[in-house]
Design a protein around this motif. Sequence first.
Motif, mmCIF file in Angstrom:
data_model
loop_
_atom_site.group_PDB
_atom_site.id
_atom_site.type_symbol
_atom_site.label_atom_id
_atom_site.label_comp_id
_atom_site.label_asym_id
_atom_site.label_seq_id
_atom_site.Cartn_x
_atom_site.Cartn_y
_atom_site.Cartn_z
ATOM 1 N N ILE A 291 3.778 -7.453 3.636
ATOM 2 C CA ILE A 291 2.347 -7.295 3.911
ATOM 3 C C ILE A 291 1.562 -7.903 2.761
ATOM 4 C CG2 ILE A 291 2.723 -5.182 5.245
ATOM 5 C CD1 ILE A 291 1.637 -3.601 2.899
ATOM 6 N N SER A 292 0.405 -8.376 3.074
ATOM 7 C CA SER A 292 -0.417 -9.018 2.046
ATOM 8 C C SER A 292 -0.965 -7.969 1.070
ATOM 9 C CB SER A 292 -1.588 -9.757 2.698
ATOM 10 O OG SER A 292 -2.472 -8.821 3.299
ATOM 11 N N THR A 293 -1.404 -8.467 -0.067
ATOM 12 C CA THR A 293 -2.001 -7.572 -1.072
ATOM 13 C C THR A 293 -3.235 -6.882 -0.502
ATOM 14 O OG1 THR A 293 -1.197 -8.927 -2.901
ATOM 15 C CG2 THR A 293 -3.075 -7.499 -3.347
ATOM 16 N N ARG A 294 -4.025 -7.588 0.286
ATOM 17 C CA ARG A 294 -5.220 -6.991 0.891
ATOM 18 C C ARG A 294 -4.826 -5.843 1.822
ATOM 19 N NH1 ARG A 294 -10.347 -8.179 1.140
ATOM 20 N NH2 ARG A 294 -10.001 -10.145 0.031
ATOM 21 N N ASP A 295 -3.766 -6.053 2.636
ATOM 22 C CA ASP A 295 -3.326 -4.973 3.532
ATOM 23 C C ASP A 295 -2.769 -3.789 2.740
ATOM 24 O OD1 ASP A 295 -4.080 -6.292 5.797
ATOM 25 O OD2 ASP A 295 -2.110 -7.219 6.145
ATOM 26 N N LEU A 296 -2.094 -4.085 1.631
ATOM 27 C CA LEU A 296 -1.587 -3.009 0.776
ATOM 28 C C LEU A 296 -2.745 -2.173 0.225
ATOM 29 C CD1 LEU A 296 0.603 -1.530 -0.840
ATOM 30 C CD2 LEU A 296 0.385 -3.310 -2.595
ATOM 31 N N LEU A 297 -3.797 -2.859 -0.175
ATOM 32 C CA LEU A 297 -4.964 -2.131 -0.693
ATOM 33 C C LEU A 297 -5.577 -1.242 0.388
ATOM 34 C CD1 LEU A 297 -6.638 -4.927 -2.844
ATOM 35 C CD2 LEU A 297 -5.571 -2.829 -3.691
ATOM 36 N N ARG A 298 -5.560 -1.735 1.637
ATOM 37 C CA ARG A 298 -6.080 -0.914 2.741
ATOM 38 C C ARG A 298 -5.233 0.340 2.937
ATOM 39 N NH1 ARG A 298 -7.099 -5.897 6.959
ATOM 40 N NH2 ARG A 298 -9.055 -6.669 6.049
ATOM 41 N N LEU A 299 -3.898 0.175 2.848
ATOM 42 C CA LEU A 299 -3.014 1.323 2.981
ATOM 43 C C LEU A 299 -3.253 2.325 1.841
ATOM 44 C CD1 LEU A 299 0.400 -0.308 3.984
ATOM 45 C CD2 LEU A 299 -1.209 0.895 5.463
ATOM 46 N N LEU A 300 -3.427 1.793 0.636
ATOM 47 C CA LEU A 300 -3.663 2.668 -0.517
ATOM 48 C C LEU A 300 -5.011 3.391 -0.390
ATOM 49 C CD1 LEU A 300 -2.333 0.378 -3.406
ATOM 50 C CD2 LEU A 300 -1.265 2.453 -2.499
ATOM 51 N N SER A 301 -6.018 2.692 0.128
ATOM 52 C CA SER A 301 -7.318 3.332 0.341
ATOM 53 C C SER A 301 -7.201 4.450 1.366
ATOM 54 C CB SER A 301 -8.355 2.300 0.792
ATOM 55 O OG SER A 301 -8.615 1.363 -0.225
ATOM 56 N N HIS A 302 -6.331 4.249 2.352
ATOM 57 C CA HIS A 302 -6.081 5.308 3.337
ATOM 58 C C HIS A 302 -5.429 6.511 2.650
ATOM 59 C CE1 HIS A 302 -4.953 7.234 7.120
ATOM 60 N NE2 HIS A 302 -3.737 7.390 6.596
ATOM 61 N N LEU A 303 -4.401 6.262 1.837
ATOM 62 C CA LEU A 303 -3.736 7.363 1.120
ATOM 63 C C LEU A 303 -4.691 8.067 0.158
ATOM 64 C CD1 LEU A 303 -0.196 6.033 0.095
ATOM 65 C CD2 LEU A 303 -0.736 7.837 1.723
ATOM 66 N N GLN A 304 -5.604 7.281 -0.403
ATOM 67 C CA GLN A 304 -6.538 7.814 -1.398
ATOM 68 C C GLN A 304 -7.373 8.959 -0.843
ATOM 69 O OE1 GLN A 304 -8.340 4.844 -4.108
ATOM 70 N NE2 GLN A 304 -10.304 5.642 -3.410
ATOM 71 N N GLN A 305 -7.606 8.944 0.450
ATOM 72 C CA GLN A 305 -8.421 9.984 1.073
ATOM 73 C C GLN A 305 -7.649 11.289 1.230
ATOM 74 O OE1 GLN A 305 -11.612 9.191 1.395
ATOM 75 N NE2 GLN A 305 -10.931 7.190 0.610
ATOM 76 N N TYR A 306 -6.340 11.249 1.003
ATOM 77 C CA TYR A 306 -5.523 12.438 1.224
ATOM 78 C C TYR A 306 -4.820 12.910 -0.055
ATOM 79 C CZ TYR A 306 -6.351 11.145 6.049
ATOM 80 O OH TYR A 306 -6.970 10.821 7.245
ATOM 81 N N VAL A 307 -5.354 12.504 -1.193
ATOM 82 C CA VAL A 307 -4.788 12.979 -2.461
ATOM 83 C C VAL A 307 -5.053 14.478 -2.560
ATOM 84 C CG1 VAL A 307 -4.964 12.854 -4.968
ATOM 85 C CG2 VAL A 307 -5.069 10.767 -3.607
ATOM 86 N N PRO A 308 -4.018 15.295 -2.804
ATOM 87 C CA PRO A 308 -4.190 16.748 -2.809
ATOM 88 C C PRO A 308 -5.021 17.240 -3.985
ATOM 89 C CG PRO A 308 -2.007 16.175 -3.547
ATOM 90 C CD PRO A 308 -2.640 14.898 -3.082
ATOM 91 N N GLU A 309 -5.444 18.501 -3.898
ATOM 92 C CA GLU A 309 -6.200 19.135 -4.966
ATOM 93 C C GLU A 309 -5.314 19.297 -6.202
ATOM 94 O OE1 GLU A 309 -9.471 19.890 -5.019
ATOM 95 O OE2 GLU A 309 -9.502 18.775 -3.150
ATOM 96 N N PRO A 310 -5.932 19.511 -7.388
ATOM 97 C CA PRO A 310 -5.144 19.593 -8.619
ATOM 98 C C PRO A 310 -4.052 20.652 -8.597
ATOM 99 C CG PRO A 310 -7.459 19.366 -9.135
ATOM 100 C CD PRO A 310 -7.372 19.523 -7.643
#
Length: 716
Positions: A291-310
């Motif tokens: 996958i391209s770097t741009r698509d990887l960034l999209r996947l990471l942005s998706h994961l970023q929304q689900y980072v758990p609480e501390p």
Amino acid sequence: MHNDAKVVPINKIAAHAMPSPLARLPVIVLQVRDKATQQLDRGLQELFDNADDTLFEMADKARNSADHNIFFEAMRDLRLKRKNFERVFMEQLFAAFANLGQAGQGELLLPTVSYDETPGVCADDLEKAVALEAMLDKVMHRDGLALGQLSARLGVLLGKRLDDRENPLGPAMLCEYFLRAGRSLGVEIRVKLIILKLFEKYVLSDADLLYGEANQLLAATGVLPELKAVPSRRPGERASRARPPVEAAPAVDPQADEAEQQVFAALQELLLTVRGSVAPTLEASAQAQPISTRDLLRLLSHLQQYVPEPAVEDDFDLRRQLEELLTRVSVKSGKSRVVEDADEDVINLIAMLFEFILDDRTLPDSLKALIARLQIPMLKVAVLDKSFFSRANHPARRLLNEIGTAAMGWGKRDDYQRDSLYLRIEQVVQRLLNDFVDDPAIFSVLLHEFTAFTQDERRRSELLEQRTRDAEEGRARTEQARQRVADALNQRLLGKVLPHFVVQFLQQAWSQVLLLECLKHGQHSSQWQARLRTMDELIWSVGLSEDTEAGRRLLEQLPALLKALREGLSEAAFDSFVTREFFIQLQALHTQAFQGATLASVTLVEVREDLGAVETVSLAEDDPDLLKVLQLRIGSWVEFREDEDNALRCKLTAIIEPANSYIFVNRTGLKVLEKTCTELALEFKRGGVRTLDDALLFDRALASVIGNLRQLNRAK
């Protein structure tokens, strides 16, 4: 048989027989109270948080040391009494609701302004009364209509008319709670007026929200719904504070960019041994498609929304989460979607860096939980810009280092989530998770804001540290002078038989004269030597038992001796009445000596007690734990630990000679601990103290990861 359930304690019976005053109030009134309590508590928190800043600025701008000390002492007083202040304020609020509608509210502290000369009223009280009156007038002019509606609605519920000044949420009553809570503060009028102004700014200024919410709640339950609602701000509409300007990101140097690529290429060679650890779980026959770097960034942005609480950061495994996401994408496309080698190397490197950070004993556990949530934002910026690993001044890297440095002296406490540093780091983390998509400029913005915050904290702590050092050096000089006085007394008194009243005078009175001279002029001064000669002459004069040639010489020297004694006591500000008995006894003793009489009536004592005796423990010069202490430098951070749950982080701010006292302060610059060199060595021996590595967090993590990768490569 089970009869336990029928047994009712006597105190519970008494409680049922005498219902609480709150029991007579409608439930909706209690809801109004609870809603108001939440807002008032927020206002008080903001007040105290800003009071510290305000008083610090006043101290910083003070024209003289007296004013400087007044504002610093006020800061200390507020910190110590803050919790009690908030508790009393809320107790007064609850008591006012409990007594709502009852006759008599007790004696009010709220003063009435009168410009006539009134006996017993000082200028300070008048100044405070004027300030309070102005505050009340402002609230009544701005929010009087909403307050009147609230009083009317509460009156309907109580079945009697309620005056605005009797309303528990009225400005008069709020000021009353504040004055009662502030009675424990030992601050002068200037500070009181500053705090009152802050009370107006952070509590009374939001009175329209207080009345608006209370009126809305009552109207919704059918209490005078026909009254036209008064427009008020919504809770989030307070004007936001201006942000500092942000410097533009530095331009990229082509030569530097080439060097950075070489650094990353060297890292990639080391990362070959762990490559392949981030891959979707699919059949081996599935066709791989990077996958391209741009698509990887999209996947990471998706994961970023689900980072758990501390609290649950250990459940977030970056590589595992990314693998699961890649698997879902691969299943949907029918192809094995994998990341390119360079991107996978970045993923592995960031994951390993954060593994070090989360295992690092230098970082407090509570802050590790916050920092762990930065994994995806840091990964995204590293994917976008490989110079993240090689450029020491990269904004994202510097931000991580600044957070790590600030966290060095942070000590966990029960209410740590209200600590200013914790809140600031939490704000940085949340801004990145919410706002960072693919523009790294946000790191420069956050770095500028965070360093401004830490520099301000550092400037405060440095001022307080200097005050601590000055105070400790002064105390050490005094202790050293006391020891010199004790040595001088021991040298002259030990083993001698002298009248008891003379020994008592020398130990209790003349020792203070000697101490003053030693502090003011030093032990080599003529003043110090003169006081010693006076003491020697006094001891000599009371040792004569017969009318000898020495006795005749005493008769000649006595006037000068008495004059020197009186001058010394006067300079040390001794009360002449206190020493009067000594001179009467001394005169009687000298008279007996002149007349050749025996000293049978005088109580004699042999001085045996060593005034300066100190019991010490010695260690060998080459003791390894003693060497650890001697290697400590000013500014070193250490952690004292009594057990797993109780630890104190503090910084060495001074080594005071000649006692070799090591003075430690906390993050704010206040003294928290004092240890001698030997005591510290013994702490190292029992494992009760350890030094904290103050090297930059990112640099330590990167060095550790590179070292581990080299070991893996050598093992293969």
